[in-house]
Design an enzyme around this catalytic site. Structure first.
Site, PDB file in Angstrom:
ATOM      1  N   GLU A  52       0.859  -1.190   0.000  1.00 23.33           N
ATOM      2  CA  GLU A  52       0.000   0.000   0.000  1.00 23.33           C
ATOM      3  C   GLU A  52       0.889   1.233   0.000  1.00 23.33           C
ATOM      4  OE1 GLU A  52      -3.846   1.680  -0.139  1.00 23.33           O
ATOM      5  OE2 GLU A  52      -3.179  -0.410  -0.276  1.00 23.33           O
ATOM      6  N   ASP A  58      -6.704   2.435   3.291  1.00 29.93           N
ATOM      7  CA  ASP A  58      -6.272   1.134   3.810  1.00 29.93           C
ATOM      8  C   ASP A  58      -7.457   0.184   3.968  1.00 29.93           C
ATOM      9  OD1 ASP A  58      -3.601   2.085   4.087  1.00 29.93           O
ATOM     10  OD2 ASP A  58      -4.198   3.105   5.918  1.00 29.93           O
ATOM     11  N   GLU A 107      -0.772   9.497  -5.483  1.00 27.53           N
ATOM     12  CA  GLU A 107       0.359   8.561  -5.584  1.00 27.53           C
ATOM     13  C   GLU A 107       0.528   8.045  -7.009  1.00 27.53           C
ATOM     14  OE1 GLU A 107      -0.987   7.614  -1.085  1.00 27.53           O
ATOM     15  OE2 GLU A 107      -1.395   6.145  -2.656  1.00 27.53           O
TER      16      GLU A 107
END
Length: 391
Positions: A191, A375, A222
């Site tokens: 992750e 998450d 990201e």
């Protein structure tokens, strides 16, 4: 007299329809509606069920989300934990004596003013960001003010810890300290988190990490930084303009798996990417390695709505459908145009041995908790994923 005659007809019809139901319970509803309409008594009542796009989408998810045939037995989680202090960012800035000004991104935070500018910058984009704070004493003071603020909540934090919590109730759990501790042949999920060092990201892509991991989870910030660091598709884009373009995201995901994923000529284990942004998710997989990804992407999107609103199930009055109603699946090649249908919320397309599963997110209108949401999304998607035995 005519009024009574009409009532008698209606009563007779009700009795007849009742008899039909008793004698032929499997008769299609369309036939009964046709009978009703032919007698000019108005349209038949609509069948019960959700009528809003949000309600139809949530119901469709529930039907699609099924457990994989082959489930995880053990899950290894890397050591990465901290304490998340959750409170209003605006109220924290006020407590620090800071007033709203112009937003500006900072790769490293050196002062309270840097924090205020970075907060305004990313708040305006509706995006999350993580930045290193270089001044230890100033950071400690800010953290103490945040921790002691009335109403501040404290949670377990850190990607690995949060994903581990999600899995702990459903799988055996083994905690490891690094990738090197995992036996060969075991699938590994990474992750990603917010980064600002392009050389480090390039090294992660080309040398250190990507060849060793099986699955990857990341958000729009990201993903864009990754393609900028490694000179991938759409790397000239400085930032997303509102909702990330689905076709551009798809192009970058395809490039990652095609150029850095598993193939006959490349020593890489990477075969799966779970991309999540505020209004939609995409799961991209190399064909032949994963199953149940339709359920996995739907489950990840569903948990985004429930966790943000702090509800057990989707509350359609508290969420909204904000995904693009139409989009192209690619801009690097002649992609397909997709029109969103809440009744069929997971869209699938294929490109050179790579499959894509797209679904919108039901965005919480008044979120209670968004820290660690990425998450939770990745963990839920993994929980419903099935990896093929050759791993």
């Amino acid at each position: 007299m005519a009024l009574w005659r009409g009532s008698a007809y209606a009563g007779f019809l009700a009795l007849a329809v009742g008899c039909v139901f008793l004698l032929e319970p499997e008769l299609p509803g369309s036939a009964l509606r046709s009978l009703w309409s032919s007698l000019c008594l108005g349209p038949a009542p609509a069948p019960p069920g959700p009528v809003s796009p949000e309600g139809r989408l949530a119901a469709a998810w529930d039907a699609l989300i099924v457990r994989p045939v082959r489930r995880w037995r053990r899950v290894a989680v890397g050591v990465n934990a901290c304490v998340d202090v959750v409170l209003s960012g605006v109220k924290l800035l006020q407590a620090l004596g800071l007033s709203p000004g112009n937003g500006k991104d900072h790769s490293v935070l050196h002062s309270r003013n840097d924090l205020e500018e970075a907060f305004i910058h990313f708040m305006g984009k509706g995006a999350a960001a993580e930045r290193f704070f270089s001044d230890k004493e100033t950071f400690h003071d800010i953290a103490q003010v945040a921790s002691e603020f009335p109403g501040a909540q404290h949670y377990v934090g850190g990607n690995a810890a949060l994903i581990g919590q999600k899995f702990a109730a459903n799988s055996d759990l083994k905690v490891v300290t690094s990738i090197s501790d995992i036996p060969t042949g075991i699938p590994v999920h990474l992750e990603l988190a917010s980064m600002t060092n392009r050389e480090l990201m390039s090294s992660i892509v080309h040398q250190q990490v990507f060849p060793a991991v099986t699955s990857l989870g990341l958000n729009e910030q990201e993903l864009l930084f990754l393609t900028q660091s490694a000179s991938g598709p759409h790397s000239s884009l400085s930032s997303w303009n509102g909702v990330p373009d689905v076709g551009m995201v798809s192009d970058i995901l395809f490039w990652i798996l095609k150029e850095h994923g598993r193939s006959k000529s490349r020593a890489s284990d990477l075969t799966r990417i779970h991309f999540h942004t505020l209004v939609y998710h995409i799961l991209a997989t190399v064909d032949g390695h994963w199953a149940n990804q339709l359920a996995a992407v739907a489950a990840g999107a569903r948990v985004a709505g429930t966790q943000a609103c702090a509800t057990e199930t989707i509350d359609t009055s508290r969420v909204s459908l904000r995904a693009p109603q139409e989009f192209m699946t690619s801009h690097s090649e002649a992609g397909s145009r997709i029109v969103l249908n809440p009744n069929k919320p997971v869209v699938e397309w294929h490109r050179e041995g790579i499959s894509f599963h797209f679904t919108p997110v039901l965005v919480c209108k008044d979120p209670i908790r968004t820290v660690g949401l990425g998450d939770a999304i990745s963990a839920e998607g993994l929980f419903y994923s099935e990896v093929h035995p050759h791993y």
